[in-house]
Design an enzyme around this catalytic site. Structure first.
Site, PDB file in Angstrom:
ATOM      1  N   ARG A 139       8.299 -21.929   3.405  1.00  0.00           N
ATOM      2  CA  ARG A 139       8.262 -23.318   4.105  1.00  0.00           C
ATOM      3  C   ARG A 139       9.726 -23.341   5.040  1.00  0.00           C
ATOM      4  O   ARG A 139      10.707 -23.102   4.619  1.00  0.00           O
ATOM      5  CB  ARG A 139       8.513 -24.334   3.078  1.00  0.00           C
ATOM      6  CG  ARG A 139       8.160 -25.899   3.687  1.00  0.00           C
ATOM      7  CD  ARG A 139       8.438 -26.867   2.610  1.00  0.00           C
ATOM      8  NE  ARG A 139       9.694 -27.334   2.432  1.00  0.00           N
ATOM      9  CZ  ARG A 139      10.125 -28.522   1.875  1.00  0.00           C
ATOM     10  NH1 ARG A 139       9.185 -29.456   1.588  1.00  0.00           N
ATOM     11  NH2 ARG A 139      11.393 -28.850   2.020  1.00  0.00           N
ATOM     12  N   ASP A 181       6.720 -29.246   6.023  1.00  0.00           N
ATOM     13  CA  ASP A 181       6.515 -30.381   5.337  1.00  0.00           C
ATOM     14  C   ASP A 181       6.974 -31.651   6.270  1.00  0.00           C
ATOM     15  O   ASP A 181       8.163 -31.601   6.566  1.00  0.00           O
ATOM     16  CB  ASP A 181       7.429 -30.550   3.880  1.00  0.00           C
ATOM     17  CG  ASP A 181       7.154 -31.704   3.236  1.00  0.00           C
ATOM     18  OD1 ASP A 181       6.466 -32.598   3.576  1.00  0.00           O
ATOM     19  OD2 ASP A 181       7.567 -31.638   1.733  1.00  0.00           O
ATOM     20  N   GLU A 223       1.529 -35.008  -3.151  1.00  0.00           N
ATOM     21  CA  GLU A 223       2.517 -35.010  -4.064  1.00  0.00           C
ATOM     22  C   GLU A 223       3.011 -36.391  -4.668  1.00  0.00           C
ATOM     23  O   GLU A 223       3.545 -36.319  -5.704  1.00  0.00           O
ATOM     24  CB  GLU A 223       3.659 -34.162  -3.358  1.00  0.00           C
ATOM     25  CG  GLU A 223       4.427 -35.104  -2.646  1.00  0.00           C
ATOM     26  CD  GLU A 223       5.693 -34.194  -1.808  1.00  0.00           C
ATOM     27  OE1 GLU A 223       5.634 -32.985  -1.492  1.00  0.00           O
ATOM     28  OE2 GLU A 223       6.762 -34.883  -1.737  1.00  0.00           O
ATOM     29  N   GLU A 262       4.234 -23.915  -4.704  1.00  0.00           N
ATOM     30  CA  GLU A 262       5.478 -24.198  -4.230  1.00  0.00           C
ATOM     31  C   GLU A 262       6.558 -23.816  -5.445  1.00  0.00           C
ATOM     32  O   GLU A 262       6.165 -24.316  -6.581  1.00  0.00           O
ATOM     33  CB  GLU A 262       5.776 -25.830  -3.809  1.00  0.00           C
ATOM     34  CG  GLU A 262       7.056 -25.816  -3.394  1.00  0.00           C
ATOM     35  CD  GLU A 262       7.327 -27.654  -3.258  1.00  0.00           C
ATOM     36  OE1 GLU A 262       6.556 -28.279  -3.774  1.00  0.00           O
ATOM     37  OE2 GLU A 262       8.095 -28.015  -2.267  1.00  0.00           O
ATOM     38  N   ARG A 308      -2.035 -31.268  -3.047  1.00  0.00           N
ATOM     39  CA  ARG A 308      -0.662 -31.107  -3.502  1.00  0.00           C
ATOM     40  C   ARG A 308      -0.167 -31.765  -4.889  1.00  0.00           C
ATOM     41  O   ARG A 308       0.772 -31.830  -5.279  1.00  0.00           O
ATOM     42  CB  ARG A 308       0.391 -31.987  -2.287  1.00  0.00           C
ATOM     43  CG  ARG A 308       0.518 -31.094  -1.237  1.00  0.00           C
ATOM     44  CD  ARG A 308       1.177 -29.942  -1.225  1.00  0.00           C
ATOM     45  NE  ARG A 308       2.558 -30.352  -1.408  1.00  0.00           N
ATOM     46  CZ  ARG A 308       3.629 -29.539  -1.648  1.00  0.00           C
ATOM     47  NH1 ARG A 308       3.409 -28.554  -2.413  1.00  0.00           N
ATOM     48  NH2 ARG A 308       4.876 -30.108  -1.858  1.00  0.00           N
ATOM     49  N   HIS A 350       6.885 -34.854   5.388  1.00  0.00           N
ATOM     50  CA  HIS A 350       7.396 -35.756   4.540  1.00  0.00           C
ATOM     51  C   HIS A 350       6.939 -37.353   5.081  1.00  0.00           C
ATOM     52  O   HIS A 350       7.845 -38.286   5.062  1.00  0.00           O
ATOM     53  CB  HIS A 350       8.879 -35.857   4.699  1.00  0.00           C
ATOM     54  CG  HIS A 350       9.682 -34.799   3.906  1.00  0.00           C
ATOM     55  ND1 HIS A 350       9.339 -34.762   2.566  1.00  0.00           N
ATOM     56  CD2 HIS A 350      10.184 -33.619   4.216  1.00  0.00           C
ATOM     57  CE1 HIS A 350       9.976 -33.745   2.013  1.00  0.00           C
ATOM     58  NE2 HIS A 350      10.604 -32.768   3.259  1.00  0.00           N
ATOM     59  N   GLU A 383       2.180 -30.094   5.933  1.00  0.00           N
ATOM     60  CA  GLU A 383       2.274 -30.930   4.527  1.00  0.00           C
ATOM     61  C   GLU A 383       2.690 -32.604   5.022  1.00  0.00           C
ATOM     62  O   GLU A 383       3.538 -32.706   5.758  1.00  0.00           O
ATOM     63  CB  GLU A 383       3.074 -30.417   3.657  1.00  0.00           C
ATOM     64  CG  GLU A 383       3.341 -31.174   2.317  1.00  0.00           C
ATOM     65  CD  GLU A 383       4.533 -30.695   1.469  1.00  0.00           C
ATOM     66  OE1 GLU A 383       4.823 -29.624   1.405  1.00  0.00           O
ATOM     67  OE2 GLU A 383       5.047 -31.376   0.851  1.00  0.00           O
ATOM     68  N   TYR A 434      16.566 -34.999   5.685  1.00  0.00           N
ATOM     69  CA  TYR A 434      16.079 -34.574   4.323  1.00  0.00           C
ATOM     70  C   TYR A 434      15.360 -33.087   4.413  1.00  0.00           C
ATOM     71  O   TYR A 434      14.699 -32.828   5.402  1.00  0.00           O
ATOM     72  CB  TYR A 434      14.950 -35.554   3.666  1.00  0.00           C
ATOM     73  CG  TYR A 434      14.813 -35.068   2.436  1.00  0.00           C
ATOM     74  CD1 TYR A 434      15.652 -35.168   1.317  1.00  0.00           C
ATOM     75  CD2 TYR A 434      13.415 -34.706   2.101  1.00  0.00           C
ATOM     76  CE1 TYR A 434      14.944 -34.675   0.151  1.00  0.00           C
ATOM     77  CE2 TYR A 434      13.008 -34.246   0.927  1.00  0.00           C
ATOM     78  CZ  TYR A 434      14.035 -34.401  -0.171  1.00  0.00           C
ATOM     79  OH  TYR A 434      13.584 -33.941  -1.410  1.00  0.00           O
ATOM     80  N   TRP A 490      10.082 -41.120   5.049  1.00  0.00           N
ATOM     81  CA  TRP A 490      10.721 -39.776   5.036  1.00  0.00           C
ATOM     82  C   TRP A 490       9.772 -38.774   4.384  1.00  0.00           C
ATOM     83  O   TRP A 490       9.785 -37.616   4.492  1.00  0.00           O
ATOM     84  CB  TRP A 490      12.156 -39.564   4.790  1.00  0.00           C
ATOM     85  CG  TRP A 490      12.107 -39.987   3.258  1.00  0.00           C
ATOM     86  CD1 TRP A 490      12.630 -41.434   2.871  1.00  0.00           C
ATOM     87  CD2 TRP A 490      12.241 -39.014   2.175  1.00  0.00           C
ATOM     88  NE1 TRP A 490      12.648 -41.171   1.168  1.00  0.00           N
ATOM     89  CE2 TRP A 490      12.439 -39.709   1.066  1.00  0.00           C
ATOM     90  CE3 TRP A 490      11.947 -37.863   2.115  1.00  0.00           C
ATOM     91  CZ2 TRP A 490      12.548 -39.248  -0.236  1.00  0.00           C
ATOM     92  CZ3 TRP A 490      12.080 -37.070   0.783  1.00  0.00           C
ATOM     93  CH2 TRP A 490      12.247 -37.915  -0.474  1.00  0.00           C
TER      94      TRP A 490
HETATM   95  O1  EZ4 Z   1      10.614 -34.848  -1.758  1.00  0.00           O
HETATM   96  O2  EZ4 Z   1      10.614 -33.256  -4.703  1.00  0.00           O
HETATM   97  O3  EZ4 Z   1       7.357 -30.697  -0.874  1.00  0.00           O
HETATM   98  N1  EZ4 Z   1       8.472 -31.076  -1.540  1.00  0.00           N
HETATM   99  C1  EZ4 Z   1       9.189 -32.172  -1.329  1.00  0.00           C
HETATM  100  C2  EZ4 Z   1      10.002 -32.670  -2.384  1.00  0.00           C
HETATM  101  C3  EZ4 Z   1      10.153 -33.790  -2.490  1.00  0.00           C
HETATM  102  C4  EZ4 Z   1      11.033 -34.472  -3.959  1.00  0.00           C
HETATM  103  C5  EZ4 Z   1      10.514 -35.537  -4.371  1.00  0.00           C
HETATM  104  O4  EZ4 Z   1      11.267 -35.970  -5.710  1.00  0.00           O
HETATM  105  O5  EZ4 Z   1       8.467 -32.910  -0.494  1.00  0.00           O
HETATM  106  O6  EZ4 Z   1      11.412 -32.226  -1.698  1.00  0.00           O
HETATM  107 CO    CO Z   2       6.635 -32.436   0.354  1.00  0.00          CO
END
Ligand code: EZ4
Ligand code: CO
Length: 411
Positions: A147, A219, A271, A348, A292, A221, A245, A159, A411
């Protein structure tokens, strides 16, 4: 086989974990993960006050019935706190059933469909040289799929970038407790237009440096609108991503119709989802390519197997969430599912810290980029209760972000 003891154990070896430990009258112990990053103690209270008293004296062999009782019996359905609590019970009962049968859980789910599970790791860097170093470090650890997250020029901290967390007073590995210990979450920056301009140049550089074959993931987010996500998916097509993602906030399943019309970049979502209903439109309309869901936040092994069997009818594969805030117990649970189902995609995998690994003894292996849950009976994880007792809970939150004008942003 009655449940005789039920304890909720909170420990923070490298980060906070909530574990349910069930014991039967014939001495079998089952573990379940109930960790909800940043809201851990809400699940502790849910389990202690409203679940444990209902479990004592009940038949530990009735996994499905217990799940339905906790889900339907409460009247109040779904939600991350409820489903993390139910997940812990479900996992612990599968762990006990495996131990009673003297088999690893994946055997009870139908047996292995493959030799091992392809894992991807998290490479990140504020700039290209540090990102390339991070990719090479992951390759040396054995990862074959990576990733890629990167800093964006003009943004101080975002982040998912390890080095930026370190500059900010956090630890080098952003995921390793923190994001970060403290009474108030850290504020980070965001600018979607700057990100959309920058990210394709990063993937072009990574492909030029590392070649065409390595599976690369990214990702988003939940940061983009549907039209922004469509634009990014299209811009990334030349770099052949394994997946993009969480491109849009996941609550609005219909948003993915628009994204899907515009790009062939594969999409992964879920997720933060709690139940199969969160995937209903996404699966039946084939709006995503990877599910996810994490066993810990999705009600456990039983519903994870169900959603993957549903997804299989639409050629959609698994890509279970596997950050370090999933405990080794929750991680093992989804490895057993991943090994057994036909439609496994990728897993992951972010290694836990040394203190976490000393607290949770695991039969799981990671070799040549492949994971395997091991062949110990049950889930293959033992909790060292004395070790866990050394690390009391510490308040920690995920960060949040604001745009330049101060507006809170996804985010
Ligand atoms: O933000 O696990 O794909 N992984 C992620 C992680 C999540 C955290 C949330 O607790 O997006 O970093
Ligand atoms: Co994620």
């Amino acid at each position: 086989m009655k449940i005789e003891r039920a304890e909720v154990i909170v420990t923070s070896p490298n980060r906070n974990f909530v574990t349910l430990r069930l014991q039967t009258d014939d001495g079998l112990v089952g573990l379940g993960d109930a960790t909800l990053n940043g809201r851990e103690l809400a699940v502790v209270a849910y389990l202690k006050e409203h679940v444990v008293p209902l479990l004592l004296g009940t038949d530990a062999s009735r996994i499905e019935d217990t799940w339905q009782f906790l889900y339907r019996g409460a009247y109040w359905r779904r939600g991350p706190v409820t489903m993390a609590a139910i997940a812990a019970v479900d996992m612990a009962l599968w762990d006990i059933k495996g131990k009673a049968a003297n088999m690893p859980v994946y055997q009870l789910l139908g047996g292995a469909s493959r030799d091992g599970l392809m894992a991807y790791g998290h490479a990140s860097g504020p700039d290209l040289p540090s990102l390339f170093d991070s990719i090479r470090e992951h390759q040396e650890m054995g990862y074959r799929s990576i990733r890629v997250q990167t800093g964006v020029p003009g943004l101080r901290a975002i982040y998912g970038i390890a080095a930026q967390s370190a500059l900010d007073g956090g630890e080098e590995r952003y995921d390793h407790e923190p994001a970060r210990r403290g009474a108030y979450p850290t504020q980070e920056d965001w600018d979607t237009r700057a990100y959309l301009r920058h990210l394709p140049t990063v993937f072009e550089a990574v492909r030029n440096e590392f070649g065409p074959s390595m599976p690369l993931l990214h990702d988003g987010h939940h940061r983009m609108t549907p039209i922004q996500a469509a634009k990014l998916g299209k811009a990334l097509e030349p770099y052949d991503l394994f997946w993009l993602e969480d491109c849009t906030p996941a609550e609005n399943q219909e948003a993915l119709r628009l994204v899907r019309q515009h790009t062939t970049t594969p999409l992964a979502i879920g997720e933060v989802f709690n139940t199969i209903w969160d995937f209903q439109t996404l699966i039946t309309e084939q709006l995503i390519d990877y599910v996810r869901a994490a066993s810990t936040h999705f009600g456990g092994i039983s519903p994870l197997k169900k959603v993957m069997d549903f997804a299989a009818q639409y050629q959609i594969k698994s890509g279970c969430h596997g950050p370090t805030d999933i405990s080794p117990v929750g991680f093992a649970a989804q490895l057993h599912v991943g090994l057994a189902i036909h439609n496994f995609g990728i897993q992951e995998y972010m290694p836990h810290g040394a203190r976490t690994n000393a607290t949770f003894k695991q039969s799981m292996t990671f070799e040549n980029g492949m994971l395997h849950p091991g062949d110990n009976p049950g889930l293959g994880v033992e909790l060292d209760v004395d070790e866990a007792g050394k690390y009391p809970y510490e308040q920690a939150y995920l960060p949040f972000n604001r745009l330049a004008d101060g507006t809170i942003h996804d985010w």
